[in-house]
Design an enzyme around this catalytic site. Sequence first.
Site, PDB file in Angstrom:
ATOM      1  N   THR A 128       0.987  -1.183  -0.205  1.00 42.93           N
ATOM      2  CA  THR A 128      -0.029   0.040   0.137  1.00 42.93           C
ATOM      3  C   THR A 128       0.822   1.272   0.130  1.00 42.93           C
ATOM      4  OG1 THR A 128      -1.430   1.406   1.416  1.00 42.93           O
ATOM      5  CG2 THR A 128      -0.283  -0.361   2.492  1.00 42.93           C
ATOM      6  N   GLU A 130       0.313   3.489   1.738  1.00 43.20           N
ATOM      7  CA  GLU A 130       0.242   3.909   3.073  1.00 43.20           C
ATOM      8  C   GLU A 130       1.555   3.726   3.664  1.00 43.20           C
ATOM      9  OE1 GLU A 130      -2.042   5.220   5.792  1.00 43.20           O
ATOM     10  OE2 GLU A 130      -2.861   5.950   3.883  1.00 43.20           O
ATOM     11  N   TYR A 152      -1.724   0.510  10.889  1.00 40.81           N
ATOM     12  CA  TYR A 152      -2.241  -0.380   9.617  1.00 40.81           C
ATOM     13  C   TYR A 152      -0.871  -0.302   8.754  1.00 40.81           C
ATOM     14  CZ  TYR A 152      -3.617  -0.957   4.813  1.00 40.81           C
ATOM     15  OH  TYR A 152      -3.985  -1.173   3.560  1.00 40.81           O
ATOM     16  N   LYS A 156       1.680  -3.398   7.395  1.00 44.21           N
ATOM     17  CA  LYS A 156       1.793  -3.503   6.007  1.00 44.21           C
ATOM     18  C   LYS A 156       3.249  -3.609   5.607  1.00 44.21           C
ATOM     19  CE  LYS A 156      -2.304  -4.261   3.788  1.00 44.21           C
ATOM     20  NZ  LYS A 156      -2.556  -5.445   3.024  1.00 44.21           N
TER      21      LYS A 156
END
Length: 343
Positions: A128, A130, A152, A156
């Site tokens: 991601t 992110e 999160y 990840k």
Amino acid sequence: MGKKALITGVTGQDGSYLSEFLIEKGYDVYGMIRRSSVDFRERIAHLESNPQFHLVYGDLGDAVSLIKVMTEVKPDEVYNLAAQSHVQVSFDVPEFTADVDATGVLRVLEAVRIAGIADKCHIYQASTSELYGKVEEVPQNENTPFHPYSPYAVAKLYGYWIIKEYREAYNMFCCSGILFNHESERRGETFVTRKITLAAARISQGMQDKLYLGNMDSLRDWGYAKDYVECMWLILQNDKPEDFVIATGVQHSVREFTTLAFHHAGIELEWQGAGMDEKGVDKATGRVLVEVSPDFYRPTDVVNLWGDPSKAKRELGWNPTKTSFEELVKIMVDHDMKKVKNA
Ligand code: NAP
Ligand code: GDD
């Protein structure tokens, strides 16, 4: 015999589109589901009678179930899409998020090894944008340093590194797609785009009074999920296992998304005030339709995501601008206008 693909997270937005895409390519698709008290699998209901589509039980938190699935199915390709995927929720359930989004990836890799298919199975990991978090460079590409900015994203990041590690340590064909935000009419209703398109549809049809949002200055590179699943497949068909940034290369704010969504629903918004006092006002009636609520602010927020998809374009031949931002918003609003009307 066609190829066999295992998709974890098959009930999610991406899992449903990827299933359709792979079935169309002739694959036998094995979708991994978790037991739940309600059998509500809206996104894949239309596939359940397809002879190329099979459901198997498993959970990313349960290594035994993953080993069983890998051993029984022996997939040619694994798409690990399952995750606790909501960034704001990861602040509320950080340990669960770490277990599924970080250790879960390790369990998938080990299950592939234990099933004895590590030398032939190609693995895609749903990584991601992110990871870039508190961004250190704009736009972001495969060489941009990571600075994860939520539980999160930290989870990840482990997923990203363990994939790289197994690629180098065991020579496995495993890759991360570093995907920027991608949306659709199947997007979960608490992600900002879908929350906005549903609210615009409901407000325009008199079913909702107001929409409350958090940080409207936040910038995202939003693409169409249906276009992005093709890239997941392309990454696994590449000659060598590599990681790719998947993005449109175009950036918009939450405020711009809101203005356009309401426009498609027949409402022209005018923005008044700033910060927590900002309001979206219906130009025609003077009614306040959008307000800011502190409930939707995050302890740390990622505010400047903008991807550079040059590598995917060059090496995979992928077209990042197949569906424009304007088309994406229209697809989502048109869908939700009908959904609200028929509710
Ligand atoms: P989504 O709609 O939230 O779907 C998540 C899927 O994961 C659901 O099928 C869910 O099953 C499953 N899942 C959650 N916990 C699980 C567990 N413990 N064991 C097995 N399955 C579990 O997410 P999405 O938008 O399709 O995203 C797919 C993947 O891409 C995720 O990994 C996400 O983090 C990543 N990603 C998404 C985007 C984006 O913009 N959409 C961008 C970059 C990366 P239930 O239906 O049972 O809950
Ligand atoms: N959800 C939500 N709700 N977000 C809001 C709201 C609101 O009411 N108001 C403003 N935002 C802002 C968030 O603060 C964030 O900066 C931005 O809108 C996007 O939020 P989301 O749509 O929840 O998505 P995300 O970017 O946090 O995460 C999604 O994209 C990631 C890829 O960059 C998820 O799909 C992740 O799984 C994915 O990895």
